[in-house]
Structures are given as C-alpha cells and as structure tokens.
Motif scaffolding. Structure first.
Motif, mmCIF file in Angstrom:
data_model
loop_
_atom_site.group_PDB
_atom_site.id
_atom_site.type_symbol
_atom_site.label_atom_id
_atom_site.label_comp_id
_atom_site.label_asym_id
_atom_site.label_seq_id
_atom_site.Cartn_x
_atom_site.Cartn_y
_atom_site.Cartn_z
ATOM 1 N N ALA A 69 -13.854 -15.852 -36.399
ATOM 2 C CA ALA A 69 -13.354 -16.276 -37.709
ATOM 3 C C ALA A 69 -11.895 -16.713 -37.624
ATOM 4 C CB ALA A 69 -13.501 -15.150 -38.720
ATOM 5 N N LYS A 70 -11.167 -16.153 -36.661
ATOM 6 C CA LYS A 70 -9.755 -16.491 -36.492
ATOM 7 C C LYS A 70 -9.515 -17.422 -35.307
ATOM 8 C CE LYS A 70 -7.971 -12.212 -38.525
ATOM 9 N NZ LYS A 70 -7.111 -11.017 -38.330
ATOM 10 N N ASN A 71 -10.596 -17.852 -34.639
ATOM 11 C CA ASN A 71 -10.458 -18.740 -33.479
ATOM 12 C C ASN A 71 -9.507 -18.159 -32.436
ATOM 13 O OD1 ASN A 71 -12.141 -20.492 -34.841
ATOM 14 N ND2 ASN A 71 -10.748 -22.228 -34.803
ATOM 15 N N THR A 72 -9.648 -16.892 -32.167
ATOM 16 C CA THR A 72 -8.704 -16.216 -31.285
ATOM 17 C C THR A 72 -9.434 -15.295 -30.308
ATOM 18 O OG1 THR A 72 -6.993 -16.275 -32.997
ATOM 19 C CG2 THR A 72 -6.642 -14.757 -31.178
ATOM 20 N N VAL A 73 -8.950 -15.289 -29.074
ATOM 21 C CA VAL A 73 -9.426 -14.346 -28.062
ATOM 22 C C VAL A 73 -8.235 -13.499 -27.644
ATOM 23 C CG1 VAL A 73 -9.091 -15.979 -26.156
ATOM 24 C CG2 VAL A 73 -10.710 -14.085 -25.909
ATOM 25 N N TYR A 74 -8.512 -12.226 -27.351
ATOM 26 C CA TYR A 74 -7.459 -11.274 -27.035
ATOM 27 C C TYR A 74 -7.697 -10.660 -25.658
ATOM 28 C CZ TYR A 74 -7.064 -11.462 -32.135
ATOM 29 O OH TYR A 74 -6.945 -11.896 -33.430
ATOM 30 N N LEU A 75 -6.610 -10.188 -25.070
ATOM 31 C CA LEU A 75 -6.705 -9.376 -23.862
ATOM 32 C C LEU A 75 -5.760 -8.190 -24.043
ATOM 33 C CD1 LEU A 75 -8.054 -9.191 -21.056
ATOM 34 C CD2 LEU A 75 -5.941 -10.180 -20.118
ATOM 35 N N GLN A 76 -6.340 -7.033 -24.289
ATOM 36 C CA GLN A 76 -5.562 -5.802 -24.394
ATOM 37 C C GLN A 76 -5.393 -5.231 -22.994
ATOM 38 O OE1 GLN A 76 -4.150 -4.212 -27.176
ATOM 39 N NE2 GLN A 76 -3.208 -2.903 -25.614
ATOM 40 N N MET A 77 -4.156 -5.042 -22.593
ATOM 41 C CA MET A 77 -3.867 -4.583 -21.238
ATOM 42 C C MET A 77 -3.142 -3.247 -21.317
ATOM 43 S SD MET A 77 -2.710 -8.164 -19.446
ATOM 44 C CE MET A 77 -1.194 -8.290 -20.387
ATOM 45 N N ASN A 78 -3.785 -2.210 -20.828
ATOM 46 C CA ASN A 78 -3.210 -0.873 -20.806
ATOM 47 C C ASN A 78 -3.019 -0.416 -19.363
ATOM 48 O OD1 ASN A 78 -3.443 -0.781 -23.655
ATOM 49 N ND2 ASN A 78 -5.515 0.069 -23.511
ATOM 50 N N GLY A 79 -2.196 0.577 -19.170
ATOM 51 C CA GLY A 79 -1.975 1.100 -17.831
ATOM 52 C C GLY A 79 -1.517 0.044 -16.853
ATOM 53 N N LEU A 80 -0.602 -0.806 -17.284
ATOM 54 C CA LEU A 80 -0.188 -1.931 -16.451
ATOM 55 C C LEU A 80 0.476 -1.477 -15.163
ATOM 56 C CD1 LEU A 80 0.937 -4.315 -19.283
ATOM 57 C CD2 LEU A 80 -0.719 -4.890 -17.507
ATOM 58 N N LYS A 81 0.231 -2.231 -14.120
ATOM 59 C CA LYS A 81 0.763 -1.953 -12.790
ATOM 60 C C LYS A 81 1.598 -3.131 -12.318
ATOM 61 C CE LYS A 81 -3.535 0.499 -11.628
ATOM 62 N NZ LYS A 81 -4.678 0.559 -10.671
ATOM 63 N N PRO A 82 2.542 -2.917 -11.414
ATOM 64 C CA PRO A 82 3.326 -4.055 -10.905
ATOM 65 C C PRO A 82 2.446 -5.171 -10.343
ATOM 66 C CG PRO A 82 4.368 -2.001 -10.267
ATOM 67 C CD PRO A 82 3.049 -1.630 -10.913
ATOM 68 N N GLU A 83 1.313 -4.830 -9.780
ATOM 69 C CA GLU A 83 0.430 -5.862 -9.219
ATOM 70 C C GLU A 83 -0.267 -6.691 -10.289
ATOM 71 O OE1 GLU A 83 0.452 -2.583 -8.449
ATOM 72 O OE2 GLU A 83 -1.597 -1.820 -8.107
ATOM 73 N N ASP A 84 -0.115 -6.332 -11.562
ATOM 74 C CA ASP A 84 -0.638 -7.149 -12.655
ATOM 75 C C ASP A 84 0.324 -8.284 -13.018
ATOM 76 O OD1 ASP A 84 -1.803 -4.130 -14.172
ATOM 77 O OD2 ASP A 84 -3.015 -5.615 -13.106
ATOM 78 N N THR A 85 1.493 -8.295 -12.416
ATOM 79 C CA THR A 85 2.476 -9.344 -12.683
ATOM 80 C C THR A 85 1.917 -10.705 -12.289
ATOM 81 O OG1 THR A 85 4.365 -7.864 -12.402
ATOM 82 C CG2 THR A 85 4.757 -10.220 -12.070
ATOM 83 N N ALA A 86 1.925 -11.636 -13.242
ATOM 84 C CA ALA A 86 1.353 -12.962 -13.018
ATOM 85 C C ALA A 86 1.545 -13.797 -14.283
ATOM 86 C CB ALA A 86 -0.137 -12.873 -12.691
ATOM 87 N N VAL A 87 1.237 -15.065 -14.162
ATOM 88 C CA VAL A 87 1.078 -15.909 -15.350
ATOM 89 C C VAL A 87 -0.381 -15.789 -15.774
ATOM 90 C CG1 VAL A 87 1.198 -18.232 -16.297
ATOM 91 C CG2 VAL A 87 2.895 -17.486 -14.608
#
Length: 125
Positions: A75-93
């Motif tokens: 309905a909002k034309n939106t997709v989400y990505l909830q990211m928890n417990g982030l780690k340095p190796e998650d660093t990226a574009v």
C-alpha cells in the motif's frame, strides 16, 4: 519503469540496529518481487534478502539469517530491511532492487530489472 530510492543507512556501532527503507515509484509495485543486495569494497554484490510479491515468501543469506528481516508494504510501495545485531562485516553499500521475473523470488542479480542508488551502512567495532 520503476524508480527506487533507498534511505536509512548510516554509521552504527557493532550490535546496533538500522532500518533501511526503499520507496518505489509507480502503481505496479506489487507486481515485482524485491531484493536487498550489498556490496563491500573489493567484493562482489550479494543478495542478503529477498521477498515475494505478496510478502509471503522470503529468503535470507546465511550470513544475516536471524539478524535481518525483510518486509514490504504494498500500500505504501515500500520495502524494508530491519538490521539488528550489526557486525563490522555488514559494512557495505546496500541496494534495493525490483524483479519482474516470473519466479516467486530470486537472488540472482541478472533477474533484477531496476536498482536503487544505494545507501552506505558502516558498522564500527
């Protein structure tokens, strides 16, 4: 034609959380399966999560399973990505992408037709 605009990236300490959003233009958002990809310096772009048109089907890369959650609001034309417990190796574009493929969902870059401009996520240790 679909235009995708990501937001929500930033700098966060290890263990922290971020929520990425991807807003899509057009009235046919629900006809596309969606994916979130990331690309770190010197590495190939990889699919971290994907979601079917209805939202009933999802995929997660092993590296993010249990920490990331993909969802969509047609309905909002939106997709989400909830990211928890982030780690340095998650660093990226991080990029969102839309696929018109007949597959329920796909992780193959070649199956995605439209891409956002990307948002930087940096996780400090």
């Amino acid at each position: 034609q679909v235009q995708l605009v990501e937001s929500g990236g930033g700098l966060v300490q290890a263990g922290g959380s971020l929520r990425l959003s991807c807003a899509a233009s057009g009235r046919t958002f629900s006809s596309y399966s969606m994916g979130w990809f990331r690309q770190a310096p010197g590495k190939e772009r990889e699919c971290v999560a994907a979601i079917s048109r209805s939202g009933g089907g999802t995929y997660y890369a092993d590296s993010v399973k249990g920490r990331f959650t993909i969802s969509r609001d047609n309905a909002k034309n939106t997709v989400y990505l909830q990211m928890n417990g982030l780690k340095p190796e998650d660093t990226a574009v991080y990029y969102c992408a839309a696929s018109a493929s007949t597959l329920t969902l796909t992780t193959s870059i070649g199956n995605y037709d439209y891409w956002g401009q990307g948002t930087q996520v940096t996780v400090s240790s």
